[in-house]
Design an enzyme around this catalytic site. Structure first.
Site, PDB file in Angstrom:
ATOM      1  N   HIS A 118       0.839  -1.077  -0.049  1.00  0.00           N
ATOM      2  CA  HIS A 118      -0.067  -0.032  -0.122  1.00  0.00           C
ATOM      3  C   HIS A 118       0.842   1.266   0.048  1.00  0.00           C
ATOM      4  O   HIS A 118       0.649   2.163  -0.741  1.00  0.00           O
ATOM      5  CB  HIS A 118      -0.748   0.055   1.189  1.00  0.00           C
ATOM      6  CG  HIS A 118      -2.079  -0.846   0.924  1.00  0.00           C
ATOM      7  ND1 HIS A 118      -1.987  -2.149   0.945  1.00  0.00           N
ATOM      8  CD2 HIS A 118      -3.538  -0.610   1.081  1.00  0.00           C
ATOM      9  CE1 HIS A 118      -3.182  -2.781   0.825  1.00  0.00           C
ATOM     10  NE2 HIS A 118      -4.054  -1.775   1.012  1.00  0.00           N
ATOM     11  N   ARG A 171      -1.663   1.997   8.059  1.00  0.00           N
ATOM     12  CA  ARG A 171      -1.293   0.344   7.728  1.00  0.00           C
ATOM     13  C   ARG A 171      -0.599  -0.184   9.245  1.00  0.00           C
ATOM     14  O   ARG A 171      -0.823  -1.079   9.404  1.00  0.00           O
ATOM     15  CB  ARG A 171      -0.172   0.251   6.872  1.00  0.00           C
ATOM     16  CG  ARG A 171      -0.544   0.949   5.512  1.00  0.00           C
ATOM     17  CD  ARG A 171      -2.046   0.084   4.936  1.00  0.00           C
ATOM     18  NE  ARG A 171      -1.732  -1.201   4.464  1.00  0.00           N
ATOM     19  CZ  ARG A 171      -2.651  -2.243   4.300  1.00  0.00           C
ATOM     20  NH1 ARG A 171      -3.799  -1.991   4.222  1.00  0.00           N
ATOM     21  NH2 ARG A 171      -2.438  -3.364   3.835  1.00  0.00           N
ATOM     22  N   HIS A 177       1.177  -4.152   9.235  1.00  0.00           N
ATOM     23  CA  HIS A 177       2.280  -3.493   8.994  1.00  0.00           C
ATOM     24  C   HIS A 177       3.253  -3.105  10.173  1.00  0.00           C
ATOM     25  O   HIS A 177       2.872  -2.529  10.958  1.00  0.00           O
ATOM     26  CB  HIS A 177       2.678  -2.779   7.859  1.00  0.00           C
ATOM     27  CG  HIS A 177       2.409  -3.326   6.473  1.00  0.00           C
ATOM     28  ND1 HIS A 177       3.200  -4.231   5.882  1.00  0.00           N
ATOM     29  CD2 HIS A 177       1.547  -2.828   5.546  1.00  0.00           C
ATOM     30  CE1 HIS A 177       2.699  -4.395   4.652  1.00  0.00           C
ATOM     31  NE2 HIS A 177       1.662  -3.715   4.319  1.00  0.00           N
TER      32      HIS A 177
END
Length: 358
Positions: A118, A171, A177
């Site tokens: 992303h 994220r 992540h």
């Protein structure tokens, strides 16, 4: 290794801090995670930019596809864990007292975590958009225009970094992540985008070149996977971990597996090559109507509306290989629609209207 475990444990502390102190911003952070979704490149950013500037739109697809391909290779090389399963399996916490990280419907991605796809996709595409916008102002010569260019430069790059930081925080917030993974993704994306600033050949690529590129990307990725599999290294090691530790089995989506992203990107690149080298594209986007503002606005509106309808087409997931094949064709249809089908229909409609008026 000890250093990596320390990096991960510090990342977990950051995630806990975000989930505890930024709870009020949960909806915004979830939204920013969707903003960074690489799939938005094909369904939102590309339709807008291609009709405004075909050079930028073409570059955007190439950057997105090659960037995501590199992201896949990096993921397979780096073997990056994701926080939501790492905290369940690590042995560094005493007495089995592993930290509790909250999960969300978009947390349970099944591929390796480093670098963040992303963050990488968002940075490379927004880099293309910002540099394209600034290319219009850099030609201004008079003193007042130079000042305006500098202000525009500062404003656009500020927007760029605000978006990237927001995507990165989102994220990390959803525990998909670690912080170092999103930072790596951002800078990797910028490098890929900058490389394509010096690759003008993509603008004149033939359909044969698109097909050759597709075959190279697919064969290299598949060969890399099979070669390591022969060495008893499973590059799909992250999928069972995701299935085991995801809080809700319904949140596991085959669309997040490594090969799903590869097939989606190859389909998009093939669809772009097919569209740009078609007679429909030449008749419509290279014809006399292509310079009209009304033509471009109609193409943008029709493309965005049509691509949103594609979201209602659900690909069956019970057979993995069938899913990949259908995903390829669905992805190919999106740029083909934007580049050839919609402009041709709008061109035909405008020509018919002009004949009636005459």
């Amino acid at each position: 290794s000890i250093k990596m475990d320390l990096l991960h444990s510090n990342g977990v502390l950051i995630i806990q801090h975000l989930q505890r102190d930024y709870r009020a911003y949960q909806d915004f952070l979830n939204f920013m995670s969707h903003v960074g979704d690489p799939r938005n490149i094909f369904s939102i950013y590309f339709p807008l930019w291609f009709q405004l500037n075909q050079v930028v739109g073409t570059k955007m697809i190439w950057v997105a596809v090659i960037g995501d391909w590199f992201n896949l290779i990096f993921k397979w090389i780096l073997f990056g864990h994701r926080p939501y399963w790492w905290v369940q399996e690590t042995m560094i916490y005493p007495n089995q007292s592993s930290p509790c990280l909250e999960q969300f419907p978009i947390t349970c991605e099944t591929g390796p975590g480093s670098p963040s796809g992303h963050a990488m996709g968002s940075s490379c595409v927004w880099y293309v958009m910002v540099t394209a916008a600034l290319s219009y102002t850099v030609r201004w010569k008079d003193k007042s225009a130079v000042t305006l260019h500098r202000l525009t430069w500062s404003f656009l790059w500020s927007i760029f970094w605000i978006i990237q930081i927001s995507v990165c925080i989102s994220r990390v917030f959803i525990a998909t992540h670690f912080p170092h993974q999103v930072v790596l993704g951002v800078f990797a994306g910028i490098l890929v985008a900058e490389a394509f600033e010096h690759t003008p050949a993509i603008q004149t690529a033939s359909l044969r070149m698109y097909i050759k590129t597709n075959l190279f990307l697919f064969i290299f990725a598949l060969g890399f996977y099979l070669s390591l599999k022969l060495l008893d290294i499973d590059l799909l090691w992250s999928v069972p971990k995701a299935k085991k530790w995801c809080a809700n089995p319904d949140w596991i989506n085959i669309d997040t597996t490594p090969f799903a992203g590869l097939v989606r990107n190859l389909g998009a690149l093939f669809g772009l090559g097919l569209g740009i080298n078609s007679e429909m594209f030449i008749m419509s986007c290279k014809g006399k109507n292509s310079c009209k503002i009304s033509f471009r606005i109609l193409c943008i509106a029709a493309s965005l509306a049509t691509l949103q309808l594609y979201n209602f087409v659900k690909i069956p997931t019970h057979t993995e290989y069938l899913f990949y094949i259908l995903s390829f064709f669905k992805s190919a249809a999106m740029p083909l629609t934007v580049v050839a089908l919609v402009p041709y229909c709008v061109h035909s409609l405008m020509r018919t209207t002009e004949k009636k008026l005459n």
